[in-house]
Design a protein around this motif. Structure first.
Motif, PDB file in Angstrom:
ATOM      1  N   HIS A 285      -1.805   3.777  -2.685  1.00 56.38           N
ATOM      2  CA  HIS A 285      -1.825   4.048  -1.244  1.00 56.38           C
ATOM      3  C   HIS A 285      -3.244   4.006  -0.695  1.00 56.38           C
ATOM      4  O   HIS A 285      -4.226   4.180  -1.420  1.00 56.38           O
ATOM      5  CB  HIS A 285      -1.229   5.425  -0.959  1.00 56.38           C
TER       6      HIS A 285
ATOM      7  N   SER B  32       0.485  11.284  -1.687  1.00 57.71           N
ATOM      8  CA  SER B  32       0.951   9.923  -1.930  1.00 57.71           C
ATOM      9  C   SER B  32       0.732   9.434  -3.359  1.00 57.71           C
ATOM     10  O   SER B  32       1.422   8.528  -3.815  1.00 57.71           O
ATOM     11  CB  SER B  32       0.267   8.949  -0.959  1.00 57.71           C
ATOM     12  N   ASN B  33      -0.246  10.009  -4.056  1.00 56.21           N
ATOM     13  CA  ASN B  33      -0.483   9.578  -5.434  1.00 56.21           C
ATOM     14  C   ASN B  33       0.076  10.558  -6.456  1.00 56.21           C
ATOM     15  O   ASN B  33      -0.197  10.444  -7.649  1.00 56.21           O
ATOM     16  CB  ASN B  33      -1.976   9.330  -5.702  1.00 56.21           C
TER      17      ASN B  33
ATOM     18  N   ASP C 162       5.061   8.287  -2.536  1.00 60.16           N
ATOM     19  CA  ASP C 162       5.553   8.159  -1.162  1.00 60.16           C
ATOM     20  C   ASP C 162       7.070   8.027  -1.060  1.00 60.16           C
ATOM     21  O   ASP C 162       7.593   7.838   0.040  1.00 60.16           O
ATOM     22  CB  ASP C 162       4.897   6.955  -0.474  1.00 60.16           C
TER      23      ASP C 162
ATOM     24  N   ASP D 168       0.813  -1.221   0.000  1.00 59.53           N
ATOM     25  CA  ASP D 168       0.000   0.000   0.000  1.00 59.53           C
ATOM     26  C   ASP D 168       0.848   1.273   0.000  1.00 59.53           C
ATOM     27  O   ASP D 168       0.414   2.316   0.491  1.00 59.53           O
ATOM     28  CB  ASP D 168      -0.958   0.049   1.206  1.00 59.53           C
ATOM     29  N   LEU D 169       2.026   1.215  -0.546  1.00 51.91           N
ATOM     30  CA  LEU D 169       2.875   2.399  -0.678  1.00 51.91           C
ATOM     31  C   LEU D 169       2.506   3.117  -1.971  1.00 51.91           C
ATOM     32  O   LEU D 169       2.516   2.520  -3.047  1.00 51.91           O
ATOM     33  CB  LEU D 169       4.348   1.997  -0.715  1.00 51.91           C
ATOM     34  N   GLY D 170       2.191   4.389  -1.880  1.00 49.28           N
ATOM     35  CA  GLY D 170       1.777   5.143  -3.044  1.00 49.28           C
ATOM     36  C   GLY D 170       2.929   5.516  -3.965  1.00 49.28           C
ATOM     37  O   GLY D 170       4.093   5.565  -3.543  1.00 49.28           O
TER      38      GLY D 170
ATOM     39  N   ARG E  16      -6.768   6.123  -5.567  1.00 50.53           N
ATOM     40  CA  ARG E  16      -5.955   5.471  -4.540  1.00 50.53           C
ATOM     41  C   ARG E  16      -6.248   3.974  -4.591  1.00 50.53           C
ATOM     42  O   ARG E  16      -6.860   3.491  -5.551  1.00 50.53           O
ATOM     43  CB  ARG E  16      -6.304   6.058  -3.169  1.00 50.53           C
ATOM     44  N   LYS E  17      -5.834   3.250  -3.561  1.00 47.92           N
ATOM     45  CA  LYS E  17      -6.170   1.834  -3.455  1.00 47.92           C
ATOM     46  C   LYS E  17      -7.681   1.636  -3.639  1.00 47.92           C
ATOM     47  O   LYS E  17      -8.482   2.403  -3.138  1.00 47.92           O
ATOM     48  CB  LYS E  17      -5.734   1.318  -2.079  1.00 47.92           C
TER      49      LYS E  17
ATOM     50  N   TYR F 202      -3.567   5.394   2.894  1.00 45.00           N
ATOM     51  CA  TYR F 202      -3.606   6.319   4.028  1.00 45.00           C
ATOM     52  C   TYR F 202      -3.950   7.757   3.656  1.00 45.00           C
ATOM     53  O   TYR F 202      -4.825   8.375   4.244  1.00 45.00           O
ATOM     54  CB  TYR F 202      -2.261   6.302   4.764  1.00 45.00           C
TER      55      TYR F 202
ATOM     56  N   SER G  21       5.864  -1.400  -5.119  1.00 46.16           N
ATOM     57  CA  SER G  21       4.755  -1.583  -4.182  1.00 46.16           C
ATOM     58  C   SER G  21       3.778  -2.584  -4.787  1.00 46.16           C
ATOM     59  O   SER G  21       4.053  -3.142  -5.854  1.00 46.16           O
ATOM     60  CB  SER G  21       4.068  -0.236  -3.918  1.00 46.16           C
TER      61      SER G  21
ATOM     62  N   TYR H 181       2.762   7.039   9.913  1.00 40.99           N
ATOM     63  CA  TYR H 181       2.886   6.613   8.515  1.00 40.99           C
ATOM     64  C   TYR H 181       4.290   6.922   7.979  1.00 40.99           C
ATOM     65  O   TYR H 181       4.946   6.059   7.384  1.00 40.99           O
ATOM     66  CB  TYR H 181       1.833   7.321   7.662  1.00 40.99           C
TER      67      TYR H 181
END
Length: 465
Positions: free
Chosen positions: A293, A305-306, A39, A34-36, A312-313, A295, A289, A256
């Motif tokens: 992401h 993060s994106n 990130d 779940d790492l964007g 996102r996820k 979070y 990843s 985070y």
């Protein structure tokens, strides 16, 4: 006669030396959870410090168009292991999201990266989150080509960073002193790192494949206090996290960032161990990843993060499936370079086979990226298209990328068509203006998949038994 014998000895010695020089490279694949895309520092992150991952980028090549197998972890990892996209994969959704509500694992008929590389003489190890053996049967890593396994077979136990138990090969081990409810004593990411370093210490002249799948920074958000010190001093605004199933630490932003930086530090330790063992020069190291992401709040972003991407996820927009990806291979990959080659998780199996000088056994969807690794993009084969499908709460959703064009079909919504060269943030739907392209991609959306009774494109009920 003596001269002839001498020449033969020299010939054999030279050939032996050449064989040694041409030894198959080791492969280390490091996957965050779940790492964007945004990130990491090499993609513009300015709050979270990732110096060791950024160093890999400086020493190797960054891929700007690398995609996940899916927008959630289970099917994405299945795509990674088997070289299949979501239209053909055995696993197309996370455990509960099937027609029956029962989990589906990869099977003995699936041919994994580990099984392929073993045929080429590789030793194989999987450390961390596997997530493809919910039924603890044929999907287990040791049944799928891995000589050694230490980690989580299932998804749910991997949600906690101080688990009471862990699997080593097919044996379940109690972790002495751990209490997942109180978040005591051994942080599992530290244990994964120690196991990976110990694995490197044992390597000799036989090539190896190490798949290290961290659970950082997947929920729950928690990390040892010493990792938070640098970020606590920055006086960031508090995003308070509420512990429920995930026993989050209170300060979301600090936690985070600290989780990502602790993983970065551990990757640095792993690279130091690799160098200490004299293995660095003949080892391919990849960091990526598994999906977008979770979070960062896309309506009130703090870490971005994106990056410039939408979603996102659990989205099939770019923010849900585009990944950070860097590969380092000394003397083979030119340092501090990048590639715009469009590639995805299902390309890694044929790439690793290519590296090992073998052809994939199964008929797969992937294409080797080796020419792009070596800076030969003009010789690189390209995909006609990339395909995804996803069927959780807002599903079913489908998406396809062909060159610069991206088509998204959401449940009971109109088709969305984007020109990614001009609109990487997917802000302007061009479907009404490009009927020919739309029709072509709609046809491919149908042709890209085979029916699967476990994963029909209908609304699913995760509570169905």
């Amino acid at each position: 006669m003596r001269s002839l014998k001498f020449l033969i000895v020299i010939f054999l010695a030279v050939n032996f030396a050449n064989c040694q020089a041409q030894k198959q490279p080791n492969i280390i694949l490091i996957v965050a959870d779940d790492l964007g895309w945004g990130d990491v520092g090499f993609n513009g992150q300015d709050k979270i410090k990732t110096p060791n991952i950024d160093l890999l980028a400086k020493q190797g090549m960054v891929f700007n168009n690398f995609y996940a197998g899916s927008t959630v972890c289970g099917p994405s990892r299945a795509s990674l292991m088997t070289g299949m996209h979501m239209g053909h994969s055995t696993v197309r959704g996370n455990p509960r999201w099937t027609a029956t509500g029962k989990p589906v694992d990869i099977t003995k008929e699936d041919v994994t990266i580990a099984e392929e590389l073993k045929k080429a003489g590789y030793q194989t190890a999987m450390i961390g989150k596997w997530g493809l053996a919910e039924n603890l049967e044929e999907g287990r890593p040791n049944e799928q080509g891995f000589d050694y396994f230490y980690g989580f077979n299932k998804h749910r136990p991997a949600h906690h960073y101080y688990p009471d138990s862990i699997y080593e090969n097919n044996k379940k081990l109690v972790i002495d002193g751990n209490n997942w409810k109180k978040k005591e004593k051994h942080y599992i990411q530290d244990m994964f790192t120690d196991k990976a370093k110990n694995y490197l210490r044992k390597q000799n002249d036989k090539p190896f494949f190490l798949y290290l799948a961290y659970t950082t920074p997947h929920y729950e958000l928690t990390v040892p206090e010493e990792s938070k010190k640098a970020y606590r001093a920055l006086d960031w605004p508090l995003r308070e996290m509420k512990p429920r199933h995930y026993l989050h630490d209170k300060n979301g932003h600090v936690t985070y960032a600290a989780m990502v930086s602790r993983m970065d530090q551990q990757i640095g330790e792993l690279m130091s161990q690799l160098k200490e063992q004299g293995l660095e020069e003949n080892t391919i190291v990849i960091f990526t990843s598994d999906n977008g992401h979770e979070y960062d709040n896309v309506k009130n972003e703090f870490f971005n993060s994106n990056g410039p991407y939408k979603g996102r996820k659990r989205d099939l927009y770019e923010g849900g499936v585009k990944l950070p990806f860097v590969v380092k291979w000394p003397k083979k990959i030119k340092p501090n370079t990048y590639s715009n080659h469009i590639s995805a998780y299902w390309d890694l199996l044929p790439t690793f086979c290519d590296v090992a000088a073998m052809n994939p056994t199964a008929n797969i969807d992937g294409i080797s990226m080796l020419n792009s690794f070596k800076g030969k993009d003009k010789k690189q084969l390209i995909h006609d298209y990339l395909y995804w499908e996803f069927n959780e709460g807002r599903g079913p959703i489908q998406a396809i990328r062909k060159g610069k064009w991206k088509l998204v079909k959401r449940y009971q919504k109109d088709f969305e068509l984007y020109n990614l060269d001009e609109d990487e943030g997917e802000t302007k739907n061009l479907a009404s203006e490009n009927s020919k392209i739309l029709d072509d991609l709609k046809t491919k959306l149908v042709d890209a998949r085979t029916e699967n009774e476990n994963f029909p494109l209908i609304k699913l009920n995760p509570n169905k038994k």
